[in-house]
Design a protein around this motif. Structure first.
Motif, mmCIF file in Angstrom:
data_model
loop_
_atom_site.group_PDB
_atom_site.id
_atom_site.type_symbol
_atom_site.label_atom_id
_atom_site.label_comp_id
_atom_site.label_asym_id
_atom_site.label_seq_id
_atom_site.Cartn_x
_atom_site.Cartn_y
_atom_site.Cartn_z
ATOM 1 N N TYR A 1 0.835 -1.203 0.000
ATOM 2 C CA TYR A 1 0.000 0.000 0.000
ATOM 3 C C TYR A 1 0.872 1.256 0.000
ATOM 4 N N ASN A 2 1.880 1.294 0.854
ATOM 5 C CA ASN A 2 2.762 2.458 0.923
ATOM 6 C C ASN A 2 3.539 2.645 -0.375
ATOM 7 N N LEU A 3 3.897 1.543 -1.003
ATOM 8 C CA LEU A 3 4.596 1.604 -2.282
ATOM 9 C C LEU A 3 3.684 2.193 -3.357
ATOM 10 N N LEU A 4 2.441 1.719 -3.400
ATOM 11 C CA LEU A 4 1.472 2.253 -4.363
ATOM 12 C C LEU A 4 1.245 3.742 -4.129
ATOM 13 N N LEU A 5 1.119 4.142 -2.870
ATOM 14 C CA LEU A 5 0.883 5.541 -2.535
ATOM 15 C C LEU A 5 2.045 6.416 -3.023
ATOM 16 N N LEU A 6 3.257 5.930 -2.885
ATOM 17 C CA LEU A 6 4.425 6.672 -3.352
ATOM 18 C C LEU A 6 4.378 6.876 -4.864
ATOM 19 N N PHE A 7 4.073 5.817 -5.613
ATOM 20 C CA PHE A 7 3.977 5.939 -7.069
ATOM 21 C C PHE A 7 2.808 6.844 -7.458
ATOM 22 N N ALA A 8 1.675 6.709 -6.753
ATOM 23 C CA ALA A 8 0.488 7.493 -7.090
ATOM 24 C C ALA A 8 0.728 8.983 -6.915
ATOM 25 N N ARG A 9 1.562 9.340 -5.960
ATOM 26 C CA ARG A 9 1.845 10.752 -5.705
ATOM 27 C C ARG A 9 2.998 11.283 -6.554
ATOM 28 N N ASN A 10 3.601 10.387 -7.334
ATOM 29 C CA ASN A 10 4.710 10.791 -8.207
ATOM 30 C C ASN A 10 4.552 10.168 -9.597
ATOM 31 N N PRO A 11 3.415 10.376 -10.255
ATOM 32 C CA PRO A 11 3.203 9.738 -11.557
ATOM 33 C C PRO A 11 4.179 10.248 -12.607
ATOM 34 N N ARG A 12 4.581 9.314 -13.510
ATOM 35 C CA ARG A 12 5.470 9.629 -14.632
ATOM 36 C C ARG A 12 6.805 10.213 -14.183
ATOM 37 N N ARG A 13 7.206 9.887 -12.984
ATOM 38 C CA ARG A 13 8.493 10.348 -12.461
ATOM 39 C C ARG A 13 9.348 9.134 -12.119
ATOM 40 N N ALA A 14 10.569 9.095 -12.662
ATOM 41 C CA ALA A 14 11.475 7.980 -12.368
ATOM 42 C C ALA A 14 11.962 8.094 -10.920
ATOM 43 N N VAL B 1 12.996 -3.790 -2.988
ATOM 44 C CA VAL B 1 12.169 -2.940 -3.838
ATOM 45 C C VAL B 1 11.656 -3.728 -5.039
ATOM 46 N N ASP B 2 12.557 -4.451 -5.710
ATOM 47 C CA ASP B 2 12.162 -5.206 -6.906
ATOM 48 C C ASP B 2 11.118 -6.268 -6.587
ATOM 49 N N ILE B 3 11.277 -6.938 -5.470
ATOM 50 C CA ILE B 3 10.332 -7.991 -5.087
ATOM 51 C C ILE B 3 8.948 -7.406 -4.814
ATOM 52 N N GLN B 4 8.904 -6.298 -4.080
ATOM 53 C CA GLN B 4 7.613 -5.694 -3.750
ATOM 54 C C GLN B 4 6.938 -5.081 -4.978
ATOM 55 N N VAL B 5 7.724 -4.531 -5.893
ATOM 56 C CA VAL B 5 7.146 -4.011 -7.135
ATOM 57 C C VAL B 5 6.520 -5.154 -7.928
ATOM 58 N N GLN B 6 7.171 -6.303 -7.963
ATOM 59 C CA GLN B 6 6.608 -7.451 -8.675
ATOM 60 C C GLN B 6 5.291 -7.901 -8.036
ATOM 61 N N ARG C 1 9.073 3.665 -12.628
ATOM 62 C CA ARG C 1 8.251 4.825 -12.947
ATOM 63 C C ARG C 1 6.821 4.339 -13.189
ATOM 64 N N LEU C 2 5.853 5.092 -12.668
ATOM 65 C CA LEU C 2 4.447 4.787 -12.899
ATOM 66 C C LEU C 2 3.954 5.579 -14.105
ATOM 67 N N GLU C 3 3.499 4.859 -15.123
ATOM 68 C CA GLU C 3 2.948 5.490 -16.327
ATOM 69 C C GLU C 3 1.447 5.197 -16.385
ATOM 70 N N VAL C 4 0.677 6.084 -15.778
ATOM 71 C CA VAL C 4 -0.772 5.919 -15.759
ATOM 72 C C VAL C 4 -1.393 7.285 -15.534
ATOM 73 N N ASP C 5 -2.602 7.494 -16.048
ATOM 74 C CA ASP C 5 -3.297 8.766 -15.878
ATOM 75 C C ASP C 5 -3.722 8.932 -14.424
ATOM 76 N N GLU D 1 16.868 3.676 -4.247
ATOM 77 C CA GLU D 1 17.255 4.212 -2.943
ATOM 78 C C GLU D 1 16.153 5.098 -2.372
ATOM 79 N N THR D 2 15.564 5.930 -3.249
ATOM 80 C CA THR D 2 14.492 6.825 -2.808
ATOM 81 C C THR D 2 13.260 6.024 -2.390
ATOM 82 N N ILE D 3 12.913 5.018 -3.193
ATOM 83 C CA ILE D 3 11.755 4.179 -2.886
ATOM 84 C C ILE D 3 11.940 3.488 -1.538
#
Length: 219
Positions: free
Chosen positions: A153-166, A188-193, A214-218, A170-172
């Motif tokens: 959930y926290n990982l999704l929230l981070l991507f959702a608040r930073n769309p289209r940003r690499a 990080v890689d395991i949780q993203v999968q 990077r999250l690529e979504v509207d 380390e930051t994640i």
């Protein structure tokens, strides 16, 4: 989940509005009568009211004195398109005034603007076809809740608040796990999968070579 009261006596229009806003993650209550709306307002709390003017019981203009002390934002939705009616609605305290017929994308945009003005949308994020309720910590696709672990959930929230940003790994790691990123860690890689699989986001969560993801979504 944000609560919207729809006061509209034309059932097809009320159903259309309810379907669109429910899909966007709002909880909608529909009533057809101004007096019934006044009764609901005595016993329930709403974040926004979509209010027709021409109603049985009490009309929309007559209902505004009941609403104003509650400090609930109001958007009038009505066929009364005279300038005098628009001015009256705004002078009575409405945040906006939409004339029928209207396009659903316009309604959605105006709802978002008013909720942002009242700083309510910080509690709800819309990412692609997902709705993230940051108060309840729930993620839904339509009416279906998607079960995520706290880390996911926290990982999704981070991507959702930073769309289209690499985002660097380390930051994640620092934002989601806290602390310094352990060199060579695959966390990080395991949780993203895991997140990709649960959300069906194989294409949306993109790997960025030698950086991270990077999250690529509207939004």
């Amino acid at each position: 989940m944000l609560q919207i009261l729809i006061v509209e006596d034309e059932k097809p229009i009320a159903a259309l509005i309810r379907q669109a806003l429910t899909h966007d993650g709002f909880a909608c209550t529909c009533v057809e009568d101004g007096l019934e709306a006044a009764d609901l307002l005595e016993h329930n709390r709403y974040d926004l009211i979509l209010l027709d003017v021409m109603l049985p019981g009490l009309d929309g203009f007559e209902l505004m004195p009941y609403i104003r002390p509650l400090e609930i934002p109001v958007i009038f939705i009505t066929a009364k398109d005279a300038v005098a009616d628009r001015v009256k609605g705004l002078q009575l305290g409405a945040e906006d005034y939409i004339v029928k017929p209207f396009a659903l994308p316009e309604l959605r945009a105006r709802v978002d603007v008013v909720l942002r003005r009242y700083r309510k949308t910080d509690m709800v994020l819309h990412v692609g076809d997902l709705t993230i309720d940051t108060v309840a910590m729930q993620v839904r696709r339509g009416q279906t809740e998607i079960a995520l672990t706290r880390t996911e959930y926290n990982l999704l929230l981070l991507f959702a608040r930073n769309p289209r940003r690499a985002l660097f790994r380390e930051t994640i790691y620092e934002q989601v796990w806290g602390g310094e990123y352990p060199y060579g860690s695959k966390a990080v890689d395991i949780q993203v999968q895991h997140l990709r699989k649960k959300l069906g986001w194989d294409k949306e969560l993109q790997a960025v070579n030698r950086v991270g993801y990077r999250l690529e979504v509207d939004t």
